[in-house]
Design an enzyme around this catalytic site. Structure first.
Site, PDB file in Angstrom:
ATOM      1  N   SER A 167       0.627  -1.205  -0.025  1.00 19.77           N
ATOM      2  CA  SER A 167      -0.090   0.043   0.089  1.00 19.77           C
ATOM      3  C   SER A 167       0.801   1.316  -0.165  1.00 19.77           C
ATOM      4  O   SER A 167       1.518   1.598  -0.954  1.00 19.77           O
ATOM      5  CB  SER A 167      -0.955   0.045   1.106  1.00 19.77           C
ATOM      6  OG  SER A 167      -2.146   0.685   0.971  1.00 19.77           O
TER       7      SER A 167
ATOM      8  N   ASP B  37      -0.757  -4.129  -3.584  1.00 18.10           N
ATOM      9  CA  ASP B  37      -1.773  -3.375  -3.531  1.00 18.10           C
ATOM     10  C   ASP B  37      -1.297  -1.842  -3.396  1.00 18.10           C
ATOM     11  O   ASP B  37      -1.758  -1.149  -2.217  1.00 18.10           O
ATOM     12  CB  ASP B  37      -2.767  -3.790  -2.285  1.00 18.10           C
ATOM     13  CG  ASP B  37      -4.117  -3.914  -2.654  1.00 18.10           C
ATOM     14  OD1 ASP B  37      -4.853  -4.152  -2.103  1.00 18.10           O
ATOM     15  OD2 ASP B  37      -4.416  -3.847  -4.214  1.00 18.10           O
TER      16      ASP B  37
ATOM     17  N   HIS C  54      -7.804  -5.278   0.639  1.00 11.22           N
ATOM     18  CA  HIS C  54      -6.503  -4.772   1.056  1.00 11.22           C
ATOM     19  C   HIS C  54      -5.687  -5.367   2.004  1.00 11.22           C
ATOM     20  O   HIS C  54      -4.606  -5.448   2.235  1.00 11.22           O
ATOM     21  CB  HIS C  54      -6.870  -3.219   1.337  1.00 11.22           C
ATOM     22  CG  HIS C  54      -5.680  -2.387   1.240  1.00 11.22           C
ATOM     23  ND1 HIS C  54      -4.829  -2.361   0.166  1.00 11.22           N
ATOM     24  CD2 HIS C  54      -5.251  -1.433   2.053  1.00 11.22           C
ATOM     25  CE1 HIS C  54      -3.820  -1.398   0.314  1.00 11.22           C
ATOM     26  NE2 HIS C  54      -4.163  -0.809   1.569  1.00 11.22           N
TER      27      HIS C  54
HETATM   28  C1  LIG Z   1     -10.384   4.552   9.586  1.00 11.18           C
HETATM   29  C2  LIG Z   1      -8.930   4.967   9.431  1.00 11.18           C
HETATM   30  N1  LIG Z   1      -8.602   5.349   8.088  1.00 11.18           N
HETATM   31  C3  LIG Z   1      -7.247   5.820   8.284  1.00 11.18           C
HETATM   32  C4  LIG Z   1      -6.919   6.681   7.201  1.00 11.18           C
HETATM   33  C5  LIG Z   1      -8.343   4.120   6.896  1.00 11.18           C
HETATM   34  C6  LIG Z   1      -8.156   3.022   7.514  1.00 11.18           C
HETATM   35  N2  LIG Z   1      -7.572   1.944   6.704  1.00 11.18           N
HETATM   36  C7  LIG Z   1      -8.386   0.841   6.305  1.00 11.18           C
HETATM   37  C8  LIG Z   1      -8.257  -0.146   7.346  1.00 11.18           C
HETATM   38  C9  LIG Z   1      -6.928  -0.263   8.034  1.00 11.18           C
HETATM   39  C10 LIG Z   1      -7.955  -1.352   8.701  1.00 11.18           C
HETATM   40  C11 LIG Z   1      -7.809  -2.343   9.878  1.00 11.18           C
HETATM   41  C12 LIG Z   1      -6.418  -2.585  10.332  1.00 11.18           C
HETATM   42  C13 LIG Z   1      -6.493  -3.260  11.260  1.00 11.18           C
HETATM   43  C14 LIG Z   1      -7.549  -3.772  11.825  1.00 11.18           C
HETATM   44  C15 LIG Z   1      -7.357  -4.821  13.147  1.00 11.18           C
HETATM   45  F1  LIG Z   1      -8.779  -4.948  13.647  1.00 11.18           F
HETATM   46  F2  LIG Z   1      -7.240  -6.190  12.605  1.00 11.18           F
HETATM   47  F3  LIG Z   1      -6.545  -4.516  13.731  1.00 11.18           F
HETATM   48  C16 LIG Z   1      -9.162  -3.573  11.282  1.00 11.18           C
HETATM   49  C17 LIG Z   1      -8.823  -2.680  10.457  1.00 11.18           C
HETATM   50  C18 LIG Z   1      -8.743   0.016   8.801  1.00 11.18           C
HETATM   51  C19 LIG Z   1      -8.424  -1.686   7.367  1.00 11.18           C
HETATM   52  C20 LIG Z   1      -6.693   1.948   5.631  1.00 11.18           C
HETATM   53  O1  LIG Z   1      -5.916   3.043   5.812  1.00 11.18           O
HETATM   54  C21 LIG Z   1      -6.122   1.197   4.673  1.00 11.18           C
HETATM   55  N3  LIG Z   1      -4.424   1.519   4.254  1.00 11.18           N
HETATM   56  C22 LIG Z   1      -3.844   0.754   4.676  1.00 11.18           C
HETATM   57  S1  LIG Z   1      -3.941  -0.399   5.859  1.00 11.18           S
HETATM   58  C23 LIG Z   1      -2.340  -0.910   6.286  1.00 11.18           C
HETATM   59  C24 LIG Z   1      -2.358  -1.567   7.871  1.00 11.18           C
HETATM   60  C25 LIG Z   1      -2.719  -0.549   8.870  1.00 11.18           C
HETATM   61  C26 LIG Z   1      -2.883  -1.473  10.093  1.00 11.18           C
HETATM   62  C27 LIG Z   1      -2.892  -2.610  10.316  1.00 11.18           C
HETATM   63  F4  LIG Z   1      -2.881  -3.219  11.516  1.00 11.18           F
HETATM   64  C28 LIG Z   1      -2.530  -3.483   9.198  1.00 11.18           C
HETATM   65  C29 LIG Z   1      -2.367  -2.992   7.977  1.00 11.18           C
HETATM   66  N4  LIG Z   1      -2.299   1.099   4.394  1.00 11.18           N
HETATM   67  C30 LIG Z   1      -1.990   1.989   3.285  1.00 11.18           C
HETATM   68  O2  LIG Z   1      -0.960   2.042   3.221  1.00 11.18           O
HETATM   69  C31 LIG Z   1      -3.259   2.871   2.936  1.00 11.18           C
HETATM   70  C32 LIG Z   1      -4.408   2.459   3.361  1.00 11.18           C
HETATM   71  C33 LIG Z   1      -5.382   3.421   2.649  1.00 11.18           C
HETATM   72  C34 LIG Z   1      -4.756   4.145   1.830  1.00 11.18           C
HETATM   73  C35 LIG Z   1      -3.241   3.807   1.914  1.00 11.18           C
END
Ligand SMILES: CCN(CC)CCN(C[C@]12C[C@](c3ccc(C(F)(F)F)cc3)(C1)C2)C(=O)Cn1c(SCc2ccc(F)cc2)nc(=O)c2c1C=CC2
Length: 404
Positions: free
Chosen positions: A248, A271, A326
């Site tokens: 990402s 991704d 993702h």
């Molecule tokens: C509302 C928050 N809002 C913040 C800007 C958007 C938050 N979001 C979607 C999420 C991460 C999600 C997630 C994690 C972890 C649990 C758990 F419960 F398992 F811990 C649940 C739910 C919440 C799915 C993303 O940011 C997606 N994303 C990610 S997720 C990378 C990641 C982060 C934390 C982790 F523990 C594992 C992986 N990396 C990127 O580089 C980019 C994006 C979007 C564009 C660029």
């Protein structure tokens, strides 16, 4: 396999011929230093412990900030759900390889940190790679830490406490936590993300520089108190065979790092999130790139940015794994039951272990092709062209004419 409820939840063990060791490295102690988790081929040892998947509770605090959920509630839920997981590797096990190992530098996504991609990193290590999963200090990680020097008064009032087992350096140092920085109200995203992606690329290059020092036998001062003997890594790395990989935001970091450092011979972007990148760097990237996409995350604008990197002379490949989301790439996808996982978008329709297996095999085939490895990873070459029932060559996203 038994029915779903008997499926043991956990990060799947690596499949390669080598046992996997894991240790942590930080040098120097400041926020400008290099901080990474190292995965490497190791000697099989029964007594070795397994490293904690989430090493400190502060990481769960950071995750709750990132997810905009209340800290006290969130920390309890995360601790309950994920607090006890271990990584399928042996903590600080002695390095073992009778050949020089190719190297991969791995960059985590927004809100993640260095330990969350162990299924990918451990698999590469079991196949003979040395993998450094960096922890970025650009405030894109949920949490990270570094150290600052103790003030005189802190040293003074510590004097009467018996010396802890810590390394000399750590005793004069105080741990500082840096948490995820969200966009401020009304702040434009690009300037922040572009500044961060440049810092992230520099941190990948710095990690490579640290590994180069370690490989040359230069004594290194690991600020962290680990039992790992870094001198065993002298002459262990094949520094002509280095790749950069990331998920990402870490996928964008791959492109930026390839542009800045030609020692990275190729890149694998999982991704990728292309927003942080300035299109003007695209013509300056000369190395092969492999885009491995999920089915649900991508959109036309993002894909069309990747297609701007298409080249007639440099190999640029793209596949999409059917039924993935993702979160199919980070370890969370293995750690909840099916319905919680699907509810929280941590799992797609495809079995998570099959998805990561396809991703790992396609990656290994691509790395063999562009690092010139003499292994048998070319058996998975068809995956690079999406030749599998669970893969799509290129993308499932319909590109708007205007976006192409
Ligand atoms: C509302 C928050 N809002 C913040 C800007 C958007 C938050 N979001 C979607 C999420 C991460 C999600 C997630 C994690 C972890 C649990 C758990 F419960 F398992 F811990 C649940 C739910 C919440 C799915 C993303 O940011 C997606 N994303 C990610 S997720 C990378 C990641 C982060 C934390 C982790 F523990 C594992 C992986 N990396 C990127 O580089 C980019 C994006 C979007 C564009 C660029």
């Amino acid at each position: 396999m038994g029915n779903s409820c008997s499926n043991h939840l956990g990060i799947p063990p690596a499949k390669g011929p080598n046992a996997v060791g894991c240790t942590d490295f930080m040098m120097d102690h400041t926020a400008q230093g290099s901080f990474f988790r190292l995965y490497y081929p190791c000697q099989t040892t029964e007594k070795a412990q397994r490293p904690d998947w989430v090493p400190c509770k502060e990481y769960f605090n950071g995750l709750t900030d990132f997810m905009n959920i209340n800290r006290t509630v969130g920390e309890k839920i995360f601790n309950y759900l994920f607090g006890s997981f271990k990584i399928p590797a042996s903590l600080d096990a002695p390095f073992k390889s009778n050949v020089k190992c190719p190297v991969v530098i791995f960059s985590h996504g927004l809100g993640a940190f260095r330990t969350l991609y162990s299924a990918i990193c451990a698999e590469l290590a079991s196949q003979g790679f040395i993998v450094a999963s960096v922890e970025h200090r650009d405030q894109s990680a949920s949490a990270t830490y570094y150290f600052r020097d103790k003030t005189e008064s802190e040293k003074a009032n510590k004097k009467n406490v018996p010396k802890t087992s810590g390394s000399a350096q750590e005793d004069n140092l105080v741990r500082e936590w840096m948490y995820y920085r969200g966009l401020k109200h009304g702040e434009r995203e690009f300037p922040l993300r572009n500044e961060q992606v440049k810092k992230r690329a520099d941190e990948c290059i710095l990690a490579l520089d640290r590994l180069t020092e370690i490989n040359s036998g230069t004594p290194v001062q690991n600020v962290l108190q680990t039992q790992f003997d870094w001198t065993t890594l002298e002459n262990s790395m094949d520094l002509c065979r280095i790749a950069v990989m990331g998920h990402s935001f870490g996928g964008a970091t791959v492109i930026e790092a390839l542009c800045k450092e030609v020692k990275f011979k190729c890149g694998v972007a999982l991704d990728a999130w292309m927003n942080p990148l300035d299109d003007e760097i695209f013509p300056r990237v000369k190395q092969p790139i492999f885009f491995i996409n999920s089915e649900k995350f991508q959109w036309a604008g993002n894909i069309s940015r990747m297609k701007k990197l298409d080249s007639a002379v440099i190999q640029r490949k793209m596949i999409t794994i059917r039924g993935t989301v993702h979160q199919s790439f980070p370890d969370f996808t293995f750690l909840t039951g099916n319905w919680i996982g699907k509810l929280m978008k941590l799992k797609g329709e495809i079995d998570p272990e099959l998805a990561i297996d396809l991703c790992n095999k396609a990656t290994l085939a691509f790395l063999q092709r562009h690092l010139g490895l003499e292994k048998n990873f070319n058996q998975w070459d068809p995956l690079i062209d999406g030749q599998d029932d669970h893969l799509i060559q290129g993308t499932n996203v319909t590109l708007l004419q205007s976006a192409i």
